[in-house]
Design a protein around this motif. Structure first.
Motif, PDB file in Angstrom:
ATOM      1  N   ARG A  23       1.020  -1.285   0.036  1.00 32.68           N
ATOM      2  CA  ARG A  23       0.004  -0.119  -0.096  1.00 32.68           C
ATOM      3  C   ARG A  23       0.864   1.249   0.063  1.00 32.68           C
ATOM      4  O   ARG A  23       1.914   1.095   0.839  1.00 32.68           O
ATOM      5  N   LEU A  24       0.438   2.056  -0.795  1.00 31.40           N
ATOM      6  CA  LEU A  24       1.161   3.585  -0.680  1.00 31.40           C
ATOM      7  C   LEU A  24       1.000   4.239   0.318  1.00 31.40           C
ATOM      8  O   LEU A  24      -0.014   4.241   1.029  1.00 31.40           O
ATOM      9  N   ALA A  25       2.212   5.156   0.778  1.00 33.69           N
ATOM     10  CA  ALA A  25       2.037   5.760   2.053  1.00 33.69           C
ATOM     11  C   ALA A  25       2.833   7.170   1.865  1.00 33.69           C
ATOM     12  O   ALA A  25       3.342   7.293   0.546  1.00 33.69           O
ATOM     13  N   ASP A  26       2.501   8.066   2.576  1.00 33.56           N
ATOM     14  CA  ASP A  26       3.154   9.603   2.497  1.00 33.56           C
ATOM     15  C   ASP A  26       4.454   9.386   2.606  1.00 33.56           C
ATOM     16  O   ASP A  26       5.366  10.324   2.062  1.00 33.56           O
ATOM     17  N   GLU A  27       5.087   8.248   3.325  1.00 33.03           N
ATOM     18  CA  GLU A  27       6.434   8.128   3.589  1.00 33.03           C
ATOM     19  C   GLU A  27       6.945   6.978   3.013  1.00 33.03           C
ATOM     20  O   GLU A  27       6.256   5.912   2.860  1.00 33.03           O
ATOM     21  N   ALA A  28       8.241   6.895   2.409  1.00 36.24           N
ATOM     22  CA  ALA A  28       9.031   5.874   1.792  1.00 36.24           C
ATOM     23  C   ALA A  28       9.517   5.062   2.865  1.00 36.24           C
ATOM     24  O   ALA A  28       9.471   5.331   4.165  1.00 36.24           O
ATOM     25  N   ARG A  29       9.207   3.615   2.901  1.00 32.50           N
ATOM     26  CA  ARG A  29       9.617   2.752   3.683  1.00 32.50           C
ATOM     27  C   ARG A  29      10.250   1.362   3.094  1.00 32.50           C
ATOM     28  O   ARG A  29      10.160   1.357   1.980  1.00 32.50           O
ATOM     29  N   GLU A  30      10.500   0.360   4.120  1.00 30.54           N
ATOM     30  CA  GLU A  30      11.217  -0.694   3.678  1.00 30.54           C
ATOM     31  C   GLU A  30      10.443  -1.925   4.250  1.00 30.54           C
ATOM     32  O   GLU A  30      10.036  -1.876   5.308  1.00 30.54           O
ATOM     33  N   VAL A  31      10.116  -2.817   3.243  1.00 29.97           N
ATOM     34  CA  VAL A  31       9.355  -4.170   3.786  1.00 29.97           C
ATOM     35  C   VAL A  31      10.504  -5.361   3.650  1.00 29.97           C
ATOM     36  O   VAL A  31      11.153  -5.443   2.449  1.00 29.97           O
ATOM     37  N   LEU A 161       6.851 -13.784  15.155  1.00 30.18           N
ATOM     38  CA  LEU A 161       7.241 -12.295  14.886  1.00 30.18           C
ATOM     39  C   LEU A 161       8.141 -12.190  13.819  1.00 30.18           C
ATOM     40  O   LEU A 161       8.173 -11.206  12.956  1.00 30.18           O
ATOM     41  N   ALA A 162       9.316 -13.188  13.448  1.00 30.90           N
ATOM     42  CA  ALA A 162       9.916 -13.156  12.364  1.00 30.90           C
ATOM     43  C   ALA A 162       9.072 -13.143  11.001  1.00 30.90           C
ATOM     44  O   ALA A 162       9.599 -12.476   9.981  1.00 30.90           O
ATOM     45  N   ARG A 163       7.958 -13.997  11.012  1.00 34.08           N
ATOM     46  CA  ARG A 163       7.440 -14.030   9.737  1.00 34.08           C
ATOM     47  C   ARG A 163       6.507 -13.114   9.586  1.00 34.08           C
ATOM     48  O   ARG A 163       6.216 -12.662   8.622  1.00 34.08           O
ATOM     49  N   GLN A 164       6.337 -12.410  10.778  1.00 34.78           N
ATOM     50  CA  GLN A 164       5.272 -11.003  10.766  1.00 34.78           C
ATOM     51  C   GLN A 164       6.102  -9.969   9.922  1.00 34.78           C
ATOM     52  O   GLN A 164       5.711  -8.961   9.229  1.00 34.78           O
ATOM     53  N   GLU A 258       3.762  -4.329  15.451  1.00 37.41           N
ATOM     54  CA  GLU A 258       4.499  -3.218  14.828  1.00 37.41           C
ATOM     55  C   GLU A 258       5.808  -2.759  15.547  1.00 37.41           C
ATOM     56  O   GLU A 258       6.798  -2.761  14.858  1.00 37.41           O
ATOM     57  N   THR A 259       5.680  -2.446  16.833  1.00 40.10           N
ATOM     58  CA  THR A 259       6.816  -2.313  17.349  1.00 40.10           C
ATOM     59  C   THR A 259       7.672  -3.446  17.650  1.00 40.10           C
ATOM     60  O   THR A 259       9.042  -3.200  17.827  1.00 40.10           O
ATOM     61  N   ALA A 260       7.520  -4.795  17.744  1.00 42.38           N
ATOM     62  CA  ALA A 260       8.204  -5.793  17.578  1.00 42.38           C
ATOM     63  C   ALA A 260       8.776  -6.052  16.392  1.00 42.38           C
ATOM     64  O   ALA A 260      10.194  -6.416  16.379  1.00 42.38           O
ATOM     65  N   ALA A 261       8.410  -5.255  15.249  1.00 43.59           N
ATOM     66  CA  ALA A 261       9.055  -5.506  14.121  1.00 43.59           C
ATOM     67  C   ALA A 261       9.994  -4.330  13.902  1.00 43.59           C
ATOM     68  O   ALA A 261      10.911  -4.336  12.913  1.00 43.59           O
ATOM     69  N   GLY A 262      10.213  -3.587  14.916  1.00 44.82           N
ATOM     70  CA  GLY A 262      11.269  -2.543  14.985  1.00 44.82           C
ATOM     71  C   GLY A 262      11.016  -1.038  14.394  1.00 44.82           C
ATOM     72  O   GLY A 262      11.706  -0.345  14.325  1.00 44.82           O
ATOM     73  N   ASN A 263       9.333  -0.820  14.413  1.00 43.99           N
ATOM     74  CA  ASN A 263       9.203   0.394  13.823  1.00 43.99           C
ATOM     75  C   ASN A 263       8.867   1.291  14.859  1.00 43.99           C
ATOM     76  O   ASN A 263       8.338   1.074  16.151  1.00 43.99           O
ATOM     77  N   LEU A 404       9.769  -5.245  24.653  1.00 38.18           N
ATOM     78  CA  LEU A 404      10.173  -6.578  25.006  1.00 38.18           C
ATOM     79  C   LEU A 404      10.280  -7.685  23.903  1.00 38.18           C
ATOM     80  O   LEU A 404      11.385  -8.462  23.675  1.00 38.18           O
ATOM     81  N   ALA A 405       9.135  -7.736  22.852  1.00 43.39           N
ATOM     82  CA  ALA A 405       9.567  -8.606  21.949  1.00 43.39           C
ATOM     83  C   ALA A 405      10.317  -8.247  20.900  1.00 43.39           C
ATOM     84  O   ALA A 405      11.081  -9.294  20.372  1.00 43.39           O
TER      85      ALA A 405
END
Length: 431
Positions: A23-31, A161-164, A258-263, A404-405
């Motif tokens: 999905r497009l967002a106002d800011e660039a990101r990495e997935v 969490l890694a698969r997420q 999303e916090t566990a993913a590093g965001n 913590l995650a």
């Protein structure tokens, strides 16, 4: 109010060539790439080039299936002459296969699919093209079978969490937070993308607290007898509690994942938080019930040993709930209250667990104590003023569990990397 349609962009992974639709967002990101887990950059909406405007198509006759009329001029007789309608042309734009009639001279027709002009050759040009593209006769030879190698099996990521990481929409890669338990945690409810969630949750809690306070006042005034005003106050209180719980569950689970993913910032909020939060609410109620049951068992055992029931019951129930919640997210199943990686992290990340428990206990314990005293003195003003504080405490608690995650996931990745390096070194020595 109508919502703008959701826009998506397709990016190709530079490592394995997998098409990634995000999905497009106002800011660039990495997935992460869903196949090789390498970071794939998703551009911002403003970085995309404008859509080209097609030029106006010239006027040509539209191709139609028809037979030649009587009196129509046919091709001059020759050894390479063709019958009318016996020619194949392919649209260079959309690839449509057309069979227009031959005429003495070449002409153009409009493609019925894309309306672009297509050139129809003359009979001589058609015969010359056919002789040029006709493949030479091939000698029949036996077909040699070639064994197809099996693709190498890719190791499955160790945890849920890694698969997420393959589905969570991430920001551009940033440095880890300088302080895990302080950077962006205690001011999290007032970030720009979280303020709306905090305000909606505060309003819902305010209405719920007022309805509960009104029900208690009516119950005390009617001396615990069921009356119509009590029913009229209890029914909307149940509806508001169900809606508020679903909204809070959806928001809290999104913040944790999303916090566990590093965001540092939450980008992908659920589109329908109430509908998506019903399952999360039921899962949290199930885990909460298991924690209460375990806490009751610990309290009963404490009474048998001469200790206090409430202290040990509350400590055991409150301590088991984060373990059960992270186990559910790690396993990806609502019924999984115990997970092996989370149990192993109690030993590998004992310091992180201790810090998280200390901060959660200090936050929720002090807030609950002050709120209980204030409710005894002034129930209605406390219900109005405390709802923003409780909603902020919920968001901060979800942020702490997400951090913590994240710490557990980093430790797991580092150990997996060291194990892979040791295995590679052992293979190199053996060879």
């Amino acid at each position: 109010m109508s919502q703008s349609p959701v826009e998506y962009v397709t990016v190709v992974c530079r490592v394995c060539g997998t098409r990634v639709d995000e999905r497009l967002a106002d800011e660039a990101r990495e997935v992460p790439c869903p196949d090789c887990l390498e970071p794939v950059r998703i551009p911002a909406r403003r970085e995309l080039p404008p859509k080209p405007v097609p030029p106006p198509a010239p006027e040509f006759p539209v191709y139609k299936l028809q037979r030649p009329e009587e009196g129509q001029h046919s091709a001059p007789p020759s050894s390479r002459s063709r019958r009318l309608g016996d020619v194949l042309v392919v649209c260079p734009v959309c690839g449509a296969r057309l069979h227009p009639p031959l005429q003495p001279r070449s002409y153009q027709v409009r493609c019925p699919d894309c309306f672009r002009p297509v050139t129809v050759p003359s009979p001589d040009e058609a015969a010359e093209r056919e002789s040029r593209i006709r493949p030479p006769p091939r000698k029949e030879e036996p077909i040699e079978t070639i064994p197809i190698p099996q693709p190498p099996s890719r190791p499955r990521p160790p945890t849920y969490l890694a698969r997420q990481l393959a589905v969570v929409r991430r920001e551009p890669r940033q440095r880890p937070p300088p302080a895990t338990w302080w950077s962006g945690v205690w001011t999290f409810p007032w970030q720009s993308e979280v303020q709306g969630k905090w305000l909606v949750l505060s309003l819902c809690l305010t209405v719920l607290f007022l309805l509960v306070a009104g029900f208690i006042e009516l119950a005390l005034a009617s001396q615990n007898r069921a009356t119509l005003p009590m029913f009229l106050c209890a029914f909307p209180a149940v509806l508001v509690a169900f809606w508020t719980g679903s909204y809070a569950a959806s928001t809290a689970l999104t913040v944790i994942v999303e916090t566990a993913a590093g965001n540092r910032r939450i980008v992908a909020w659920p589109e329908q938080p109430f509908r998506d939060g019903i399952g999360g609410l039921l899962a949290l109620v199930y885990l909460w019930g298991l924690s209460l049951l375990a806490g009751h068992g610990v309290g009963w055992l404490s009474v048998r040993l001469g200790g206090s029931y409430w202290i040990w019951a509350v400590a055991a129930g409150g301590g088991l709930l984060p373990i059960a919640l992270l186990s559910m997210l790690e396993a990806g199943a609502w019924y999984a209250a115990v997970s092996g990686p989370i149990l192993r992290s109690l030993v590998r990340n004992v310091f992180d667990w201790a810090v998280c428990y200390l901060l959660l206990g200090a936050l929720l314990g002090s807030l609950g104590y002050v709120w209980g005293l204030a409710m005894l003195l002034a129930p209605v003003p406390t219900a109005i003023c405390s709802s923003p504080v409780w909603s902020a405490a919920l968001l901060i608690s979800a942020r702490l569990l997400g951090r913590l995650a994240w710490r557990i996931e980093r430790t797991s990745r580092h150990e997996a990397k060291r194990s892979t390096e040791r295995g590679s070194a052992a293979d190199a020595e053996a060879s």
